[in-house]
Design a protein around this motif. Structure first.
Motif, PDB file in Angstrom:
ATOM      1  N   HIS A  23       0.826  -1.210   0.000  1.00 19.01           N
ATOM      2  CA  HIS A  23       0.000   0.000   0.000  1.00 19.01           C
ATOM      3  C   HIS A  23       0.860   1.260   0.000  1.00 19.01           C
ATOM      4  O   HIS A  23       0.629   2.196   0.778  1.00 19.01           O
ATOM      5  CB  HIS A  23      -0.985  -0.014   1.172  1.00 19.01           C
ATOM      6  CG  HIS A  23      -2.047  -1.070   1.029  1.00 19.01           C
ATOM      7  ND1 HIS A  23      -3.187  -0.866   0.281  1.00 19.01           N
ATOM      8  CD2 HIS A  23      -2.121  -2.339   1.510  1.00 19.01           C
ATOM      9  CE1 HIS A  23      -3.936  -1.971   0.314  1.00 19.01           C
ATOM     10  NE2 HIS A  23      -3.308  -2.877   1.046  1.00 19.01           N
ATOM     11  N   LEU A  24       1.842   1.264  -0.898  1.00 20.00           N
ATOM     12  CA  LEU A  24       2.624   2.478  -1.108  1.00 20.00           C
ATOM     13  C   LEU A  24       1.688   3.587  -1.586  1.00 20.00           C
ATOM     14  O   LEU A  24       0.805   3.366  -2.412  1.00 20.00           O
ATOM     15  CB  LEU A  24       3.707   2.228  -2.156  1.00 20.00           C
ATOM     16  CG  LEU A  24       4.810   1.225  -1.777  1.00 20.00           C
ATOM     17  CD1 LEU A  24       5.647   0.869  -3.003  1.00 20.00           C
ATOM     18  CD2 LEU A  24       5.692   1.773  -0.664  1.00 20.00           C
ATOM     19  N   GLY A  25       1.886   4.776  -1.056  1.00 22.86           N
ATOM     20  CA  GLY A  25       0.999   5.881  -1.376  1.00 22.86           C
ATOM     21  C   GLY A  25      -0.034   6.142  -0.294  1.00 22.86           C
ATOM     22  O   GLY A  25      -0.917   6.969  -0.475  1.00 22.86           O
ATOM     23  N   THR A  26       0.108   5.434   0.829  1.00 18.30           N
ATOM     24  CA  THR A  26      -0.780   5.668   1.973  1.00 18.30           C
ATOM     25  C   THR A  26       0.053   5.912   3.222  1.00 18.30           C
ATOM     26  O   THR A  26       1.203   5.454   3.325  1.00 18.30           O
ATOM     27  CB  THR A  26      -1.706   4.459   2.234  1.00 18.30           C
ATOM     28  OG1 THR A  26      -0.924   3.359   2.724  1.00 18.30           O
ATOM     29  CG2 THR A  26      -2.423   4.036   0.970  1.00 18.30           C
ATOM     30  N   ALA A  27      -0.536   6.602   4.179  1.00 18.88           N
ATOM     31  CA  ALA A  27       0.156   6.865   5.433  1.00 18.88           C
ATOM     32  C   ALA A  27       0.354   5.593   6.248  1.00 18.88           C
ATOM     33  O   ALA A  27       1.232   5.510   7.099  1.00 18.88           O
ATOM     34  CB  ALA A  27      -0.630   7.885   6.260  1.00 18.88           C
ATOM     35  N   GLY A  28      -0.470   4.565   5.978  1.00 21.61           N
ATOM     36  CA  GLY A  28      -0.376   3.331   6.741  1.00 21.61           C
ATOM     37  C   GLY A  28       0.783   2.444   6.373  1.00 21.61           C
ATOM     38  O   GLY A  28       1.144   1.532   7.135  1.00 21.61           O
ATOM     39  N   CYS A  29       1.401   2.669   5.217  1.00 23.33           N
ATOM     40  CA  CYS A  29       2.519   1.828   4.775  1.00 23.33           C
ATOM     41  C   CYS A  29       3.727   2.026   5.684  1.00 23.33           C
ATOM     42  O   CYS A  29       4.193   3.147   5.883  1.00 23.33           O
ATOM     43  CB  CYS A  29       2.893   2.169   3.339  1.00 23.33           C
ATOM     44  SG  CYS A  29       4.384   1.328   2.759  1.00 23.33           S
ATOM     45  N   ASN A  30       4.252   0.926   6.229  1.00 22.27           N
ATOM     46  CA  ASN A  30       5.462   0.980   7.056  1.00 22.27           C
ATOM     47  C   ASN A  30       6.686   0.845   6.155  1.00 22.27           C
ATOM     48  O   ASN A  30       7.386  -0.183   6.155  1.00 22.27           O
ATOM     49  CB  ASN A  30       5.425  -0.130   8.103  1.00 22.27           C
ATOM     50  CG  ASN A  30       4.528   0.210   9.269  1.00 22.27           C
ATOM     51  OD1 ASN A  30       4.903   0.938  10.185  1.00 22.27           O
ATOM     52  ND2 ASN A  30       3.302  -0.316   9.226  1.00 22.27           N
ATOM     53  N   TYR A 149     -11.202   1.321   7.135  1.00 20.92           N
ATOM     54  CA  TYR A 149      -9.943   0.638   7.404  1.00 20.92           C
ATOM     55  C   TYR A 149      -8.789   1.639   7.439  1.00 20.92           C
ATOM     56  O   TYR A 149      -7.873   1.533   8.257  1.00 20.92           O
ATOM     57  CB  TYR A 149      -9.713  -0.426   6.332  1.00 20.92           C
ATOM     58  CG  TYR A 149      -8.458  -1.233   6.518  1.00 20.92           C
ATOM     59  CD1 TYR A 149      -8.266  -2.003   7.658  1.00 20.92           C
ATOM     60  CD2 TYR A 149      -7.471  -1.244   5.545  1.00 20.92           C
ATOM     61  CE1 TYR A 149      -7.120  -2.758   7.822  1.00 20.92           C
ATOM     62  CE2 TYR A 149      -6.334  -1.995   5.700  1.00 20.92           C
ATOM     63  CZ  TYR A 149      -6.155  -2.755   6.839  1.00 20.92           C
ATOM     64  OH  TYR A 149      -5.011  -3.495   6.989  1.00 20.92           O
ATOM     65  N   THR A 150      -8.832   2.620   6.547  1.00 21.69           N
ATOM     66  CA  THR A 150      -7.797   3.656   6.538  1.00 21.69           C
ATOM     67  C   THR A 150      -7.780   4.416   7.855  1.00 21.69           C
ATOM     68  O   THR A 150      -6.711   4.766   8.377  1.00 21.69           O
ATOM     69  CB  THR A 150      -8.033   4.632   5.369  1.00 21.69           C
ATOM     70  OG1 THR A 150      -7.976   3.901   4.131  1.00 21.69           O
ATOM     71  CG2 THR A 150      -6.980   5.732   5.350  1.00 21.69           C
ATOM     72  N   PHE A 151      -8.965   4.670   8.412  1.00 19.74           N
ATOM     73  CA  PHE A 151      -9.036   5.336   9.714  1.00 19.74           C
ATOM     74  C   PHE A 151      -8.413   4.461  10.800  1.00 19.74           C
ATOM     75  O   PHE A 151      -7.685   4.951  11.672  1.00 19.74           O
ATOM     76  CB  PHE A 151     -10.490   5.653  10.067  1.00 19.74           C
ATOM     77  CG  PHE A 151     -10.670   6.236  11.447  1.00 19.74           C
ATOM     78  CD1 PHE A 151     -10.222   7.523  11.730  1.00 19.74           C
ATOM     79  CD2 PHE A 151     -11.258   5.492  12.465  1.00 19.74           C
ATOM     80  CE1 PHE A 151     -10.365   8.065  13.007  1.00 19.74           C
ATOM     81  CE2 PHE A 151     -11.410   6.026  13.737  1.00 19.74           C
ATOM     82  CZ  PHE A 151     -10.961   7.314  14.005  1.00 19.74           C
TER      83      PHE A 151
END
Length: 300
Positions: A23-30, A149-151
């Motif tokens: 999930h590159l491009g999201t804040a959730g990506c580690n 889920y993003t939240f």
């Protein structure tokens, strides 16, 4: 709960590595943990099993820190240096399915793949979203679920920032909450059963997939089910050694003693990505009115 920590001496050479749901491009990506993993693990073949770039989120808002760019460049570098890299698009990067059959930067784009392990097992490699009824028949519901889920991932991000300040290692709050929900557990079980049945129908010894963010290795009525997990919650990969043994690797501690990629990402540098499809172009803004790794092993 994650298994007990086992320290390894990097770099580790594997026959095969499977990773998905970056999930590159999201804040959730580690991305910092993922980049650290890629630096300290090499393989003859690297499978990117879908949801590598999150096109759903990029259409809503453009988020691309330097750490995400570093991950892409690292994968491209591995391909240039001889690693066989196979990209199987998922539902979040379904825009790439129009390029199935092509190769970009020595990376092959395929709908799915058949992997033969060192001990002769034939494994079907697929992202798995084709067997998710919500994705296939109620896409609006899938997008609503993705927003919720993003939240949850946003909560997870801030929760782990507090844990780091307290000197504690990474632990997924969002994954814990998800697996406490009865319906989610039921969905995951049904998903696994469908994939196993399809692998059996096609005559494979097992299946490797992603999509549901739940790392797993187990036999189901003689068919091997493997899920490589994700890099927003589990921070996990599936690996194969030279003897054909499969393992789950959890990279919840940064091994690299240097500056974390998360810190480097704050420094603005030119973006070096290949051009993305126009469907992913950012929309104009509206005008105002571990120093160690953990492994879980299964003999197969």
């Amino acid at each position: 709960m994650l298994p007990a920590s086992v320290t390894t001496s990097p770099p580790t050479q594997w026959r095969t590595i499977w990773i998905s749901d970056l999930h590159l491009g999201t804040a959730g990506c580690n991305a910092s943990h993922l980049l650290d993993f890629l630096k300290h693990n090499e393989a003859e073949t690297l499978y990117l099993v879908g949801d590598i770039i999150d096109g759903w989120q990029l259409r809503k808002s453009w988020t691309w820190p330097q750490a995400h760019n570093d991950v892409v460049q690292k994968v491209l570098r591995k391909a240039r240096k001889g690693t066989r890299v196979i990209f199987i698009p998922g539902n979040h990067d379904e825009f790439a399915r129009q390029f199935i059959g092509y190769a970009f930067g020595d990376i092959q784009v395929q709908e799915d793949a058949v992997h033969v392990t060192a001990d002769g097992k034939r494994l079907w490699v697929t992202h798995g979203d084709q067997f998710d009824g919500v994705i296939q028949h109620s896409k609006w519901l899938a997008h609503l679920g993705d927003t919720l889920y993003t939240f949850a991932l946003w909560l997870n991000l801030h929760f782990n920032r507090v844990r780091r300040r307290l000197g504690l290692h990474y632990w997924s709050l969002s994954q814990y909450l998800k697996h406490k929900v009865k319906n989610a557990v039921s969905f995951i079980t049904n998903f696994e059963d469908v994939l196993v049945n399809e692998a059996r129908r096609q005559g494979y010894d097992g299946v490797v997939c992603g999509h549901i963010h739940k790392p797993e290795i187990r036999h189901v009525d003689g068919v091997l089910y493997c899920n490589d997990g994700d890099w927003v919650e589990s921070l996990s990969a599936l690996v194969e050694d030279e003897h054909g043994q499969l393992r789950l690797v959890y990279w919840t501690h940064l091994t690299d003693a240097g500056e974390p990629a998360a810190v480097k990402s704050k420094r603005r540098r030119p973006l070096e990505l290949p051009a993305l499809p126009s469907a992913l172009a950012p929309r104009p803004a509206p005008q105002p009115a571990r120093e160690s790794s953990q492994t879980e092993t299964a003999d197969v």
